[in-house]
Design a protein around this motif. Structure first.
Motif, PDB file in Angstrom:
ATOM      1  N   LEU A  45      42.952  11.767  50.240  1.00 33.12           N
ATOM      2  CA  LEU A  45      43.481  11.099  51.312  1.00 33.12           C
ATOM      3  C   LEU A  45      45.091  10.675  51.345  1.00 33.12           C
ATOM      4  CD1 LEU A  45      43.298   9.271  53.810  1.00 33.12           C
ATOM      5  CD2 LEU A  45      42.290   7.319  52.489  1.00 33.12           C
ATOM      6  N   ASN A  46      45.387  10.223  50.127  1.00 27.72           N
ATOM      7  CA  ASN A  46      46.758   9.431  49.906  1.00 27.72           C
ATOM      8  C   ASN A  46      47.784  10.552  49.522  1.00 27.72           C
ATOM      9  OD1 ASN A  46      46.008   6.529  50.431  1.00 27.72           O
ATOM     10  ND2 ASN A  46      44.820   7.191  48.636  1.00 27.72           N
ATOM     11  N   TYR A  47      47.319  11.466  48.719  1.00 27.79           N
ATOM     12  CA  TYR A  47      48.478  12.430  48.207  1.00 27.79           C
ATOM     13  C   TYR A  47      48.187  13.957  48.566  1.00 27.79           C
ATOM     14  CZ  TYR A  47      48.799   7.879  45.596  1.00 27.79           C
ATOM     15  OH  TYR A  47      48.619   6.727  45.071  1.00 27.79           O
ATOM     16  N   GLY A  48      47.191  14.276  49.049  1.00 26.17           N
ATOM     17  CA  GLY A  48      46.808  15.625  48.991  1.00 26.17           C
ATOM     18  C   GLY A  48      46.182  16.406  50.369  1.00 26.17           C
ATOM     19  N   CYS A  49      44.990  16.543  50.437  1.00 28.66           N
ATOM     20  CA  CYS A  49      44.387  17.229  51.727  1.00 28.66           C
ATOM     21  C   CYS A  49      45.028  16.571  52.892  1.00 28.66           C
ATOM     22  CB  CYS A  49      42.722  17.199  51.672  1.00 28.66           C
ATOM     23  SG  CYS A  49      42.184  17.665  49.987  1.00 28.66           S
ATOM     24  N   VAL A  50      44.767  15.439  53.159  1.00 29.50           N
ATOM     25  CA  VAL A  50      44.980  14.962  54.302  1.00 29.50           C
ATOM     26  C   VAL A  50      46.764  14.759  54.601  1.00 29.50           C
ATOM     27  CG1 VAL A  50      45.333  12.785  55.738  1.00 29.50           C
ATOM     28  CG2 VAL A  50      43.259  13.458  54.363  1.00 29.50           C
ATOM     29  N   PRO A  83      62.103  11.765  59.555  1.00 28.51           N
ATOM     30  CA  PRO A  83      61.468  10.525  59.403  1.00 28.51           C
ATOM     31  C   PRO A  83      60.209  10.315  60.356  1.00 28.51           C
ATOM     32  CG  PRO A  83      63.858  10.183  59.430  1.00 28.51           C
ATOM     33  CD  PRO A  83      63.614  11.542  59.745  1.00 28.51           C
ATOM     34  N   LYS A  84      60.582  10.942  61.560  1.00 26.72           N
ATOM     35  CA  LYS A  84      59.141  10.525  62.629  1.00 26.72           C
ATOM     36  C   LYS A  84      58.179  11.688  62.205  1.00 26.72           C
ATOM     37  CE  LYS A  84      61.563   8.633  66.606  1.00 26.72           C
ATOM     38  NZ  LYS A  84      61.881   8.822  67.949  1.00 26.72           N
ATOM     39  N   VAL A  85      58.559  12.781  61.591  1.00 25.89           N
ATOM     40  CA  VAL A  85      57.580  13.772  61.054  1.00 25.89           C
ATOM     41  C   VAL A  85      56.810  12.986  60.016  1.00 25.89           C
ATOM     42  CG1 VAL A  85      56.936  15.725  59.827  1.00 25.89           C
ATOM     43  CG2 VAL A  85      58.652  15.687  61.571  1.00 25.89           C
ATOM     44  N   MET A  86      57.536  12.328  59.130  1.00 25.54           N
ATOM     45  CA  MET A  86      56.831  11.496  58.015  1.00 25.54           C
ATOM     46  C   MET A  86      55.996  10.408  58.404  1.00 25.54           C
ATOM     47  SD  MET A  86      57.217  13.868  55.714  1.00 25.54           S
ATOM     48  CE  MET A  86      56.473  13.060  54.508  1.00 25.54           C
ATOM     49  N   ASP A  87      56.416   9.889  59.590  1.00 23.24           N
ATOM     50  CA  ASP A  87      55.548   8.845  60.345  1.00 23.24           C
ATOM     51  C   ASP A  87      54.438   9.221  60.760  1.00 23.24           C
ATOM     52  OD1 ASP A  87      57.679   6.857  59.872  1.00 23.24           O
ATOM     53  OD2 ASP A  87      58.371   6.951  61.842  1.00 23.24           O
ATOM     54  N   HIS A  88      54.097  10.399  61.082  1.00 24.84           N
ATOM     55  CA  HIS A  88      53.030  11.040  61.669  1.00 24.84           C
ATOM     56  C   HIS A  88      52.195  11.356  60.460  1.00 24.84           C
ATOM     57  CE1 HIS A  88      50.439  14.395  62.622  1.00 24.84           C
ATOM     58  NE2 HIS A  88      50.897  15.169  61.831  1.00 24.84           N
ATOM     59  N   VAL A  89      52.875  11.921  59.193  1.00 24.14           N
ATOM     60  CA  VAL A  89      51.887  11.911  58.261  1.00 24.14           C
ATOM     61  C   VAL A  89      51.136  10.557  57.846  1.00 24.14           C
ATOM     62  CG1 VAL A  89      51.986  12.509  55.677  1.00 24.14           C
ATOM     63  CG2 VAL A  89      53.112  13.823  57.509  1.00 24.14           C
ATOM     64  N   GLN A  90      51.871   9.628  57.912  1.00 22.03           N
ATOM     65  CA  GLN A  90      51.484   8.220  57.259  1.00 22.03           C
ATOM     66  C   GLN A  90      50.390   7.671  58.373  1.00 22.03           C
ATOM     67  OE1 GLN A  90      51.742   6.910  54.341  1.00 22.03           O
ATOM     68  NE2 GLN A  90      53.050   8.491  53.908  1.00 22.03           N
ATOM     69  N   GLU A  91      50.619   8.019  59.735  1.00 21.78           N
ATOM     70  CA  GLU A  91      49.773   7.590  60.731  1.00 21.78           C
ATOM     71  C   GLU A  91      48.291   8.202  60.583  1.00 21.78           C
ATOM     72  OE1 GLU A  91      51.963   8.270  64.359  1.00 21.78           O
ATOM     73  OE2 GLU A  91      53.277   6.709  64.131  1.00 21.78           O
ATOM     74  N   VAL A  92      48.466   9.554  60.309  1.00 26.76           N
ATOM     75  CA  VAL A  92      47.043  10.003  59.867  1.00 26.76           C
ATOM     76  C   VAL A  92      46.270   9.447  58.809  1.00 26.76           C
ATOM     77  CG1 VAL A  92      45.949  12.533  59.136  1.00 26.76           C
ATOM     78  CG2 VAL A  92      47.872  12.353  61.005  1.00 26.76           C
ATOM     79  N   GLY A  94      46.637   6.558  57.762  1.00 30.08           N
ATOM     80  CA  GLY A  94      46.348   5.070  57.744  1.00 30.08           C
ATOM     81  C   GLY A  94      45.151   5.199  58.930  1.00 30.08           C
ATOM     82  N   SER A  95      44.926   6.247  59.810  1.00 29.57           N
ATOM     83  CA  SER A  95      43.916   6.363  60.594  1.00 29.57           C
ATOM     84  C   SER A  95      42.379   6.512  60.005  1.00 29.57           C
ATOM     85  CB  SER A  95      43.973   7.367  61.660  1.00 29.57           C
ATOM     86  OG  SER A  95      43.985   8.827  61.192  1.00 29.57           O
ATOM     87  N   ILE A  96      42.618   7.363  58.717  1.00 26.75           N
ATOM     88  CA  ILE A  96      41.174   7.683  57.906  1.00 26.75           C
ATOM     89  C   ILE A  96      41.002   6.645  56.949  1.00 26.75           C
ATOM     90  CG2 ILE A  96      40.301   9.550  56.462  1.00 26.75           C
ATOM     91  CD1 ILE A  96      42.172  11.429  57.843  1.00 26.75           C
ATOM     92  N   HIS A  99      38.059   4.203  56.849  1.00 32.37           N
ATOM     93  CA  HIS A  99      36.622   4.799  56.479  1.00 32.37           C
ATOM     94  C   HIS A  99      36.568   4.854  54.948  1.00 32.37           C
ATOM     95  CE1 HIS A  99      33.780   8.225  55.588  1.00 32.37           C
ATOM     96  NE2 HIS A  99      33.224   7.773  56.865  1.00 32.37           N
ATOM     97  N   ASP A 100      37.420   4.858  54.197  1.00 30.95           N
ATOM     98  CA  ASP A 100      37.706   4.846  52.819  1.00 30.95           C
ATOM     99  C   ASP A 100      37.752   3.276  52.071  1.00 30.95           C
ATOM    100  OD1 ASP A 100      37.000   7.286  52.951  1.00 30.95           O
ATOM    101  OD2 ASP A 100      38.699   8.081  52.319  1.00 30.95           O
ATOM    102  N   SER A 101      38.030   2.373  53.080  1.00 35.18           N
ATOM    103  CA  SER A 101      38.334   1.048  52.621  1.00 35.18           C
ATOM    104  C   SER A 101      37.315   0.206  51.593  1.00 35.18           C
ATOM    105  CB  SER A 101      38.671   0.253  53.706  1.00 35.18           C
ATOM    106  OG  SER A 101      37.475  -0.026  54.391  1.00 35.18           O
ATOM    107  N   VAL A 102      37.913  -0.817  50.986  1.00 35.11           N
ATOM    108  CA  VAL A 102      37.159  -1.867  50.084  1.00 35.11           C
ATOM    109  C   VAL A 102      35.898  -2.278  51.201  1.00 35.11           C
ATOM    110  CG1 VAL A 102      36.989  -3.746  48.830  1.00 35.11           C
ATOM    111  CG2 VAL A 102      38.897  -2.144  48.472  1.00 35.11           C
ATOM    112  N   GLU A 103      36.521  -2.747  52.457  1.00 34.46           N
ATOM    113  CA  GLU A 103      35.670  -3.489  53.199  1.00 34.46           C
ATOM    114  C   GLU A 103      34.596  -2.837  53.658  1.00 34.46           C
ATOM    115  OE1 GLU A 103      39.576  -5.187  52.993  1.00 34.46           O
ATOM    116  OE2 GLU A 103      39.053  -3.215  53.409  1.00 34.46           O
ATOM    117  N   ARG A 104      34.625  -1.603  54.075  1.00 35.09           N
ATOM    118  CA  ARG A 104      33.670  -0.742  54.465  1.00 35.09           C
ATOM    119  C   ARG A 104      32.657  -0.315  53.388  1.00 35.09           C
ATOM    120  NH1 ARG A 104      32.361   4.832  54.164  1.00 35.09           N
ATOM    121  NH2 ARG A 104      30.587   5.586  55.674  1.00 35.09           N
ATOM    122  N   PHE A 105      32.959  -0.263  51.990  1.00 36.63           N
ATOM    123  CA  PHE A 105      31.886   0.016  51.076  1.00 36.63           C
ATOM    124  C   PHE A 105      31.213  -1.389  50.770  1.00 36.63           C
ATOM    125  CE2 PHE A 105      33.882   4.152  51.101  1.00 36.63           C
ATOM    126  CZ  PHE A 105      32.789   4.913  50.524  1.00 36.63           C
TER     127      PHE A 105
END
Length: 476
Positions: A45-50, A83-92, A94-96, A99-105
């Motif tokens: 999620l944070n550094y690879g596939c996404v 920078p806006k391209v990288m904003d897009h990356v971080q938004e993606v 953030g949108s996922i 689903h993987d958050s502490v709260e959900r689990f």
């Protein structure tokens, strides 16, 4: 006095594999504890596939604009706001992330302990001031990037997959050390966004893939301006007074020096198993990962390892597959074993490079000459012509009796088109099944049916067939 926690399942690592185990085990009624010392969602999620696929998607949009004239469409060349391209990356990401958050689990009933754990005995793990005793442990700590022993590299500093998506300054010249999937995906993406890119590979780019298929990707990357150098010896890396990287190639006084604004190292990964104090738990391991049997059990049968930590294929989907194997073993006491006969892997360059099962070389090693190699080009698929994506091909491997052993595809949407071949291998199907289904027209997926049909071409259009047809014609 340490806080004592007793549980059925203790999952160490909140990446894709660990989260799959935690969610499944908890929902099936097992008391479950999840240990994570860094970001939930792990590397994928944070550094690879996404993030990598988000960056690739942005780069593909820029490429489409550049090549629109091929379709009779002209307009302004793309202007890249990095920078806006990288904003897009971080938004993606953030949108996922929810689903993987502490709260959900925690809502799923999982007790999440944030911190790094280490074993203190064969059935106890310590996390800060908490001690966890579990009936079963599963190590799902993933892997991290490694760097080759190049003089000066550590002092100069460099980007890895864990830091490149935080970079908000467009590279003037990105130098990539490593010609594998990660390095080449990032090379093409940055080149399409306007950076000069040089890839340095010590051996052969795409060294683990079919050379005939990978050659199509390498040709495309070079045509797009990526300088890919193979068989390269890097003698030294340093930074000059202006902060630019100087990468020296060769070993004599005439060595070429490449100057780059950014340096990415994508030259291998190691399992994250150090620091777990596995010795205290009686678990054998190496830099490749925990030593496991076919049921993913370590040398301590109450401790399992999955995903990259298990030292096998370093793919997110394998971590998910391993999670299912663990659940069946640990919760249902079924002797489930791993089966790697239909493992798929995809490199998300453009064109994509996808494989599943045995390659041609691996099949020949296992079956000798008792195999058949079937191939078909995208150039003969009408939909590919309509979209001007005719570079590439499919290669399928069968036994001489027609059982499907493997397939490789290089071309548009290869990662999607490889799916039915994985189903065929898993189901031990013969090539006739792939050849006889009705494929919708016009689709790229026709290429699978066309390749499968070529298995029968020699016999279907043989002199014997013509003789049979001529004989039957006498009967009206």
């Amino acid at each position: 006095m340490a806080n004592q926690v007793k549980t059925d399942i203790c999952v160490i690592g909140g990446g894709s594999g660990g989260l799959s185990v935690a969610a499944g085990a908890s929902q099936m009624g097992a008391k479950t504890v999840l240990i994570e010392g860094s970001k939930m969602g792990g590397d994928c999620l944070n550094y690879g596939c996404v993030p990598s696929k988000a960056l690739i998607a942005a780069a593909k949009k820029a490429s489409c604009l550049k090549n629109a004239s091929d379709f009779g469409i002209t307009g302004q060349a793309p202007s890249v706001d990095f920078p806006k391209v990288m904003d897009h990356v971080q938004e993606v990401i953030g949108s996922i992330a929810p689903h993987d958050s502490v709260e959900r689990f925690e809502e799923l009933g999982v007790e999440v302990i944030q911190g790094y754990g280490r074993f203190v005995s064969e059935n106890e793990l310590e996390v800060g001031d908490t001690r966890v005793t579990a009936r079963r442990f599963v190590i799902a700590t993933g892997s991290s990037a490694t760097a080759p022993p190049i003089p000066g590299l550590e002092d100069a500093g460099y980007l890895t997959n864990e830091t490149i998506f935080e970079n908000r300054v467009q590279p003037d010249h990105l130098i990539v050390i490593g010609g594998g999937p990660i390095g080449l995906e990032m090379a093409q993406a940055h080149a399409r966004l306007g950076s000069k890119v040089t890839v340095l590979e010590a051996f052969k780019a795409f060294g683990r893939d079919d050379p005939g298929l990978s050659a199509v990707v390498l040709k495309t990357l070079r045509e797009e301006g990526v300088d890919i150098r193979e068989g390269v010896k890097i003698s030294d890396v340093k930074k000059d007074a202006g902060g630019a990287y100087q990468v020296s190639l060769g070993e004599d006084s005439s060595a070429e020096v490449l100057v780059g604004s950014h340096l990415l190292v994508a030259a291998g990964r190691k399992a994250n198993v150090e620091g777990l104090n596995l010795e205290a738990a009686g678990v054998e391991y190496s830099p490749k990962g925990v030593t496991v049997d076919s049921r993913l059990r370590s040398t301590n049968k109450k401790i399992y390892a999955i995903g990259d930590a298990a030292g096998s294929y370093q793919f997110t989907h394998i971590a998910g597959y391993h999670a299912g194997i663990f659940i069946r073993n640990a919760l249902f006491r079924l002797p489930a074993k791993v089966d790697y006969s239909a493992v798929p892997w995809v490199t998300f360059t453009d064109p994509e490079l996808a494989n599943v099962g045995l390659s041609e070389d691996a099949a020949r090693e296992q079956y000798g000459d008792k195999i058949k190699v079937l191939s078909f080009p995208f150039a003969d698929i009408d939909r590919a012509r309509a979209e001007r994506q005719t570079d590439g091909m499919i290669k399928a491997i069968t036994t001489d009796k027609g059982r499907i052993l493997g397939a490789g595809i290089v071309g548009p949407h290869a990662g999607e088109l490889i799916h039915p071949w994985g189903v065929a291998i898993t189901g031990k199907l013969k090539i006739g099944t792939m050849a006889s289904y009705i494929a919708p027209y016009p689709t790229l997926g026709e290429i699978s049916k066309r390749a499968a049909g070529s298995y029968y071409t020699p016999s279907l259009f043989s002199s014997r067939t013509r003789a049979v047809v001529k004989f039957l014609s006498f009967f009206g």
